[in-house]
Design an enzyme around this catalytic site. Structure first.
Site, PDB file in Angstrom:
ATOM      1  N   GLU A  22       0.890  -1.215  -0.116  1.00 48.36           N
ATOM      2  CA  GLU A  22      -0.381  -0.097   0.272  1.00 48.36           C
ATOM      3  C   GLU A  22       1.195   1.200  -0.106  1.00 48.36           C
ATOM      4  O   GLU A  22       0.935   1.806  -0.666  1.00 48.36           O
ATOM      5  CB  GLU A  22      -0.947   0.487   0.908  1.00 48.36           C
ATOM      6  CG  GLU A  22      -1.828  -1.767   0.868  1.00 48.36           C
ATOM      7  CD  GLU A  22      -2.658  -0.821   2.422  1.00 48.36           C
ATOM      8  OE1 GLU A  22      -3.953  -0.520   2.076  1.00 48.36           O
ATOM      9  OE2 GLU A  22      -2.788  -1.009   3.310  1.00 48.36           O
ATOM     10  N   LYS A  99     -11.747   3.688   0.905  1.00 50.35           N
ATOM     11  CA  LYS A  99     -10.890   2.940   0.751  1.00 50.35           C
ATOM     12  C   LYS A  99     -11.156   1.946  -0.193  1.00 50.35           C
ATOM     13  O   LYS A  99     -11.127   0.706   0.116  1.00 50.35           O
ATOM     14  CB  LYS A  99     -10.155   2.436   1.776  1.00 50.35           C
ATOM     15  CG  LYS A  99      -8.416   2.189   1.247  1.00 50.35           C
ATOM     16  CD  LYS A  99      -7.205   2.174   2.608  1.00 50.35           C
ATOM     17  CE  LYS A  99      -6.154   1.020   2.601  1.00 50.35           C
ATOM     18  NZ  LYS A  99      -5.691   0.944   3.148  1.00 50.35           N
TER      19      LYS A  99
END
Length: 122
Positions: A22, A99
């Site tokens: 990420e 997200k």
């Protein structure tokens, strides 16, 4: 009486998350805000100086999302809330950070964190 300004769907690429991938590759985040404030002065004057300029607010949100990485959505949402409360007219703010590409091993539609913050003494 409390008035509200809503700013929804602000998108920016950030490098937030617990996992190395990420932080390396980044992903898109989507932010919704609801500001609580009085809009009476702005309505009477018809002057943007008497309200929160939502374009400036949106730009600030993008700066935060694209800025220094954090592990948790909770931290990111708090940073955004603090920035919104930095606009002097804002009494309270609700921030949702979504997200959509979170690294979750099962099919899902979205993941989000919502926080509410109020200016001290209001």
């Amino acid at each position: 009486m409390t008035d509200r300004i809503r700013l929804t769907g602000v998108r920016a690429r950030g490098f937030h998350g617990v996992y190395d991938a990420e932080r390396q590759h980044g992903q898109d985040f989507v932010v919704d805000l609801e500001l609580e404030l009085s809009l009476a002065a702005a309505a009477a004057s018809d002057d943007v100086a008497d309200t929160v300029h939502y374009g400036e607010l949106a730009e600030r949100v993008v700066e935060i999302v694209a800025g220094d990485p954090v592990d948790l959505l909770e931290t990111l949402a708090t940073r955004i809330a603090e920035a919104a409360l930095g606009f002097g007219l804002v009494d309270a703010v609700t921030v949702t950070v979504r997200k959509p590409q979170a690294p979750i091993a099962v099919p899902f539609g979205d993941v989000s964190v919502t926080i509410e913050r109020r200016r001290a003494g209001r």
